[in-house]
Every structure is written in structure tokens, then in C-alpha cells.
Design an enzyme around this catalytic site. Structure first.
Site, PDB file in Angstrom:
ATOM      1  N   HIS A 179       0.827  -1.202   0.000  1.00 13.21           N
ATOM      2  CA  HIS A 179       0.000   0.000   0.000  1.00 13.21           C
ATOM      3  C   HIS A 179       0.862   1.252   0.000  1.00 13.21           C
ATOM      4  O   HIS A 179       0.571   2.220  -0.702  1.00 13.21           O
ATOM      5  CB  HIS A 179      -0.959   0.007   1.189  1.00 13.21           C
ATOM      6  CG  HIS A 179      -2.079   0.983   1.029  1.00 13.21           C
ATOM      7  ND1 HIS A 179      -2.122   2.197   1.685  1.00 13.21           N
ATOM      8  CD2 HIS A 179      -3.200   0.938   0.257  1.00 13.21           C
ATOM      9  CE1 HIS A 179      -3.216   2.841   1.338  1.00 13.21           C
ATOM     10  NE2 HIS A 179      -3.893   2.111   0.477  1.00 13.21           N
ATOM     11  N   CYS A 180       1.928   1.226   0.769  1.00 16.65           N
ATOM     12  CA  CYS A 180       2.843   2.388   0.815  1.00 16.65           C
ATOM     13  C   CYS A 180       3.465   2.678  -0.552  1.00 16.65           C
ATOM     14  O   CYS A 180       3.770   3.827  -0.876  1.00 16.65           O
ATOM     15  CB  CYS A 180       3.967   2.133   1.809  1.00 16.65           C
ATOM     16  SG  CYS A 180       3.449   1.873   3.505  1.00 16.65           S
TER      17      CYS A 180
END
Length: 353
Positions: free
Chosen positions: A344-345
Site C-alpha cells: 500500500h505504501c
């Protein structure tokens, strides 16, 4: 006029997407001694998503593009795919040099107009999580560069904000943390109500919910995408630690207790599904921010970081129950998390219209 006044809003990640956006990893200092090991799981992430939607990747130059293509072809997953060329037809490169790979935080925040269905971009200021990792001048201009490439209007709020610090249900509610957004290394001239005004005006939301701290080892000062995520408009998954002696136990219990008091923009109570934490992941005596909450939602898959842990399968099973129309895919993130972030990052979604 602000995006909200023009009827723009930030869609939820679980809504239909046009593309996944990434910035190709190249900074050795982000994965010291391990950069070469991350390209295998990273390539699988790209190819899994490219099987059903577009993947757009920022690269510095032709040399980096060639290296990226080679990495995709030579990855374990790439070699297992028949017709990989068809998948790569869905991968598009943009010559936008970056300092680092964390596209969730330096990438564009895509908005959609509720009336016209036009798309726009918010270019928040970016200072590498409170000036921790200079230089970041290339990353800071990425949203505007993408806006130029796509011919989209770009809004510039003039304050620091990161995509990993905010979570959306797509109906008007935004979830964040005081640990990050009220940290004096971001916008020391703004108080909580002033920050809320920016969130409302530029993300097109109406209702702000605040949790407290992020997990131990998170160098972003407590990003929400490591602890609590919307899986639909009224339900979140939130990580909890079962081991009472673990340093994450108390802070995650406090977040859980706070969530139980929260109401959505409708006045409805938030549905809460608990997600386990993996056992501590340590590398070179450093506790890393390993969390199953750092998953990416694509149109057909949920890409979940796994950590060679006994809770991997439990977490995947819980998330599969949350996303019945999508396939949950676990990808080993043990090397990736040495960079202090996971799927996600590294990613940012572009919504469909």
C-alpha cells in the site's frame, strides 16, 4: 474554488479503478543491502494487477525502464505466467524521475467530479515524513508532472499531506491519526481544526475521524494504512496484537476502543473486523512496521503482505471474507518491509470514471 466547492471527491480504494500508479524502487538507502531482493515480490505485485487493469510506473530514464522490464520478465512469477507479453501491454512507463519509491505518499491524489465525472489531481506538499530523508525535491513534484502527462487539472493546497495518512469510505468519511497529522514536523502552523478544513476542502469529504498512534517501527509517525482500513463504506479492518507483552498491544487496544465509539457520516456505528498482527519482524536489531493492513485493493485482487508467519493464513482468510468478489493474494513482504513499508505504501490508485 476548492475541489469540494467544485464537487470533486476522493473515491474509496475499493471502488473501480483505471490504474495502479508506482514509482520504480531504486534507492539503495531505503533497502540497505537488500534492494536487489525486493524486485521479485514487487514484480509479482505489478503482474498480478496488470492481469486486469493498467499499471503506470514512474521511471527516471530509458535505462531504468529496461531494468524494470527485465525484472518483470525474470521474476519468479513472471516466469510462471504464460503470455507475459499480454500482461506487459497493460504496463506503461512515464519518464518522471523520483527520489524514492513511496508513491502512496508522493504520488497524485486523484479526485473525481460527482457531476461531470472529470478527474483532477491534488498535489499536496511532500517533505519525506518530516524531513527525515532528504532530498525529496523530485518526489514533491510528481503529482504535477503526472497531471501534465494526463492533461488533468492540478490543485495545490500548499500544505504537507501523505496518502498513507488518510483512509476513505467514499461516502464522506475520512479516517486518520493524530500522531501523524498533528505532528509538528508536517504543518506546525496549523491546529487540528485548520487541518480538518484542508481535508474537507481538498479531498471533498465531510466527516473526519481521528485515531491515535501508529504501530511501532513506523517511520511515518503513525500512518493509518498500517493499522485501520475501510473494506466497504461502513466497515473497517483494524489490526490487534494478541501478545500482551508486545509493545504494540496497548496502543492497538486504544485504537480499537476509539473505533468502537466512532460514527460514520450517516450516524451509523463503524463495523469493526479485527485483523491479527504478525510476530515482530526484526532486521539488524530494528523492529520493522510489519502489518497485514498494508494491503492494496485492485479491481480483482487484494494484494496482501505476508511475513512467513503463523498468522499469514489467518489474515488472508479474514480479508477474503471481507472481499468476496475479489481474490486475496498474499505476497512475501519480508524483504520489502526492510524499506519500512509494503504494497500500500508503494502504490496509488487512479479511479475509473
Amino acid at each position: 474554488m476548492t475541489p469540494k466547492q467544485l464537487n470533486f471527491h476522493f473515491p474509496a480504494e475499493f471502488e473501480k479503478q483505471t490504474a495502479l500508479w508506482l514509482s520504480w524502487p531504486h534507492k539503495e538507502a531505503s533497502w540497505p543491502g537488500k534492494l536487489h531482493t525486493i524486485y521479485n515480490p514487487y514484480s509479482e505485485f505489478i503482474l498480478r494487477v496488470a492481469s486486469h487493469q493498467k499499471v503506470c510506473i514512474n521511471v527516471a530514464d530509458e535505462q531504468m525502464r529496461e531494468f524494470a522490464l527485465l525484472s518483470l520478465y525474470n521474476s519468479t512469477y513472471g516466469k510462471s505466467v504464460s503470455g507475459i507479453g499480454k500482461l506487459l501491454d497493460n504496463v506503461k512507463f512515464y519518464f518522471h524521475p523520483t527520489n524514492d519509491a513511496w508513491c502512496r505518499d508522493h504520488g497524485p491524489a486523484f479526485l473525481v467530479n460527482r457531476d461531470t465525472r472529470e478527474k483532477a489531481i491534488v498535489d499536496w506538499g511532500y517533505n519525506a515524513w518530516g524531513d527525515k530523508y532528504p532530498p525529496y525535491d523530485l518526489d514533491d513534484v510528481i503529482p504535477t508532472e503526472i497531471g501534465k502527462a494526463l492533461g488533468m487539472p492540478v490543485f495545490n493546497p500548499g500544505i504537507v499531506m501523505e496518502g498513507g495518512s488518510v483512509e476513505f469510505n467514499g461516502k464522506g468519511t475520512l479516517l486518520t491519526t493524530t500522531a501523524c497529522l498533528l505532528n509538528k514536523n508536517r504543518n506546525p502552523h496549523l491546529n487540528q481544526s485548520e487541518i480538518e478544513k484542508y481535508l474537507i476542502d481538498f479531498y471533498g469529504v465531510e466527516h473526519i475521524l481521528w485515531l491515535g498512534d501508529g504501530i511501532v517501527g513506523d517511520d511515518t509517525d503513525g500512518h493509518i494504512d498500517d493499522i485501520t482500513r475501510f473494506v466497504n463504506e461502513d466497515t473497517v479492518v483494524t489490526v490487534v496484537e494478541e501478545n500482551k507483552s508486545d509493545e504494540n498491544y496497548q496502543l492497538l487496544q486504544e485504537n480499537l476502543d476509539t473505533l468502537k465509539t466512532m460514527r460514520l457520516e450517516t450516524g451509523k456505528q463503524v463495523n469493526i473486523i479485527e485483523l491479527p498482527m504478525p510476530k515482530p519482524v526484526i532486521w539488524e536489531d530494528q523492529r520493522l512496521p510489519a502489518s497485514y493492513a498494508n494491503f492494496y485493493i485492485s479491481n480483482e485482487n487484494i494484494i496482501v503482505p505476508t511475513f512467513r508467519d503463523s498468522n499469514d493464513e489467518k489474515a488472508l482468510s479474514i480479508l477474503q471474507d471481507c472481499f468476496k468478489t475479489r481474490k486475496v493474494v498474499g505476497i512475501d513482504s519480508t524483504d520489502l518491509i526492510w524499506g519500512l513499508g509494503s504494497f500500500h505504501c508503494l502504490s496509488q490508485q487512479e479511479p475509473a470514471v
